[in-house]
Design an enzyme around this catalytic site. Structure first.
Site, PDB file in Angstrom:
ATOM      1  CB  SER A   1      -0.954  -0.039   1.199  1.00 41.14           C
ATOM      2  OG  SER A   1      -1.930   0.959   1.122  1.00 41.14           O
TER       3      SER A   1
ATOM      4  NE  ARG B   1      -8.975   1.379  11.057  1.00 42.87           N
ATOM      5  CZ  ARG B   1      -7.932   0.931  10.389  1.00 42.87           C
ATOM      6  NH1 ARG B   1      -7.377   1.677   9.447  1.00 42.87           N
ATOM      7  NH2 ARG B   1      -7.420  -0.248  10.655  1.00 42.87           N
TER       8      ARG B   1
ATOM      9  CG  ASP C   1      -6.388  -3.632  -3.555  1.00 44.76           C
ATOM     10  OD1 ASP C   1      -7.210  -2.746  -3.249  1.00 44.76           O
ATOM     11  OD2 ASP C   1      -5.157  -3.526  -3.372  1.00 44.76           O
TER      12      ASP C   1
ATOM     13  CG  HIS D   1      -5.806  -2.108   0.111  1.00 43.14           C
ATOM     14  ND1 HIS D   1      -4.909  -2.053  -0.933  1.00 43.14           N
ATOM     15  CD2 HIS D   1      -5.280  -1.337   1.099  1.00 43.14           C
ATOM     16  CE1 HIS D   1      -3.888  -1.279  -0.602  1.00 43.14           C
ATOM     17  NE2 HIS D   1      -4.087  -0.837   0.627  1.00 43.14           N
ATOM     18  CG  ASP D   2      -7.310  -4.996   5.223  1.00 43.26           C
ATOM     19  OD1 ASP D   2      -6.525  -4.044   5.040  1.00 43.26           O
ATOM     20  OD2 ASP D   2      -8.181  -5.001   6.116  1.00 43.26           O
TER      21      ASP D   2
END
Length: 380
Positions: A150, A220, A320, A353-354
């Site tokens: 990232s 968040r 992602d 993405h994680d």
């Protein structure tokens, strides 16, 4: 061998660091953790660059908090893909962060008050310049590899172009050569949640003894939505209602938590607002927005990456949508335009993405195989 050889230190730098904004910062600290042992030639060092809310604590058990396991512990350690039996791995907390390195929460030696809103804006390139000074202090003339996922991948790319002679391998995972308008928009919504929190006080909330928790929570929650894929959220939560065992599976007709996904997002927001600094969030997301190495070349990424001399491994994940595989392919094409040595893999993983942080046998085996070849060249 199974010993991680974890060592933590805070390194002080007196000399001013010029920043891209035209300002500078002096008398700053960088918190560093290292794993493994540096060989006599200092040729086996790997720098791990962290993403938005991570830190120097990459692997193992935090010496200050036994419940805190390194954010990339599944990747770095003895006999892991980045094998600390062979490599000397460095994790550094970037300037502006809130885990010990100098940032907005730190005391400004000129005022004896927290920097707060006066802390200078930072860019990816500024972080790399600070990391180069760290490498000099540690006696490392060339890294065997610089690696990150990232935002960390952006730093690795910058290393390859800013200091091409000081990096042998560049590993860029789930990253992008610049943020899309959609990504900037998500960051702006998150920042606005913080900026509009009454407890923000223009960034100088420290002296008021408050924290803009509401804004941080919302920031968040927005960010976390972008880290997960639609399929992953559907599998984890679907439309399940958040109910105690045995309670009726019926709507309550209220604005309290109804769905499991709502409970999850609120939990993530609450947890984040308890340990992260709002000013740091603003600084780092703006640094993300500013990253665009092709900008000064009229948008020509091939020209921007032309100074790179390193071998590259670029990895993306099929689901992602924050930094999609298309963005990684742009990087690969630009490197190939320059006849660089580049390997590319797109991992079919459901986690969005994680995925770069999670266990996936294909992903980890790929990284393990790549670094086994790096070790042949650098660890003998």
């Amino acid at each position: 061998m199974t010993e991680l050889y974890l060592s933590k230190q805070t390194i002080h730098f007196v000399e001013p660091l010029p920043l891209q904004s035209g300002t500078s910062i002096e008398n700053y600290d960088l918190v560093v953790e290292t794993y493994g042992q540096l060989n006599p030639k200092a040729s086996n060092a790997i720098l791990i660059c962290h993403a938005l809310n991570a830190s120097h604590h990459v692997a193992g058990i935090n010496p200050d908090d036994p419940s805190d396991i390194g954010w990339w512990d599944n990747m770095v350690g003895p006999n892991k893909p980045i094998d600390t039996n062979r490599f000397f791995v460095i994790g550094v907390n970037n300037l502006g962060s809130c885990f010990g390195s100098t940032g907005p929460m730190s005391i400004n030696p000129k005022t004896n008050l927290p920097y707060g809103a006066s802390f200078p804006m930072l860019t990816v390139e500024d972080w790399v310049n600070a990391q180069v000074r760290l490498a000099d202090r540690l006696g490392i003339k060339q890294f065997a590899a610089v690696m990150g996922g990232s935002l960390g991948g952006m730093q690795a790319m910058s290393w390859a172009t800013q200091y091409p002679e000081r990096i042998a391998h560049c590993v860029v995972i789930a990253s992008t050569p610049k943020l899309s308008a959609q990504n900037i928009a998500f960051n702006e919504v998150a920042r606005n949640a913080i900026l509009s929190d009454p407890d923000f006080h223009g960034g100088d909330y420290y002296k008021h003894g408050v924290v803009p928790k509401s804004g941080l929570r919302l920031a968040r929650m927005v960010g976390h939505i972008t880290y997960l894929s639609d399929d992953d959220m559907a599998e984890k939560f679907g439309r399940d209602l958040q109910r105690p065992a045995g309670a009726p599976d019926e709507y309550r007709f209220s604005f309290d938590v109804e769905f499991a996904v709502e409970s999850y997002l609120r939990h993530q927001g609450d947890k984040f607002s308890g340990y992260f600094d709002a000013n740091t969030y603003l600084l780092i997301t703006r640094a993300l927005d500013y990253f665009d190495p092709a900008k000064r070349f009229g948008g020509d990424l091939s020209q921007a990456l032309s100074p790179a001399q390193a071998n590259f491994l670029v990895v993306s994940f099929s689901t992602d949508w924050r930094f999609s595989p298309d963005r990684s392919r742009e990087i690969v094409k630009a490197l190939l335009d320059n006849k660089a040595n580049v390997s590319y893999a797109e991992i079919d993983a459901p986690h969005g993405h994680d995925a770069f942080l999670l266990d996936d046998a294909r992903y980890h085996n790929l990284v393990r195989a790549y670094f086994a070849k790096v070790a042949e060249d650098r660890c003998n």
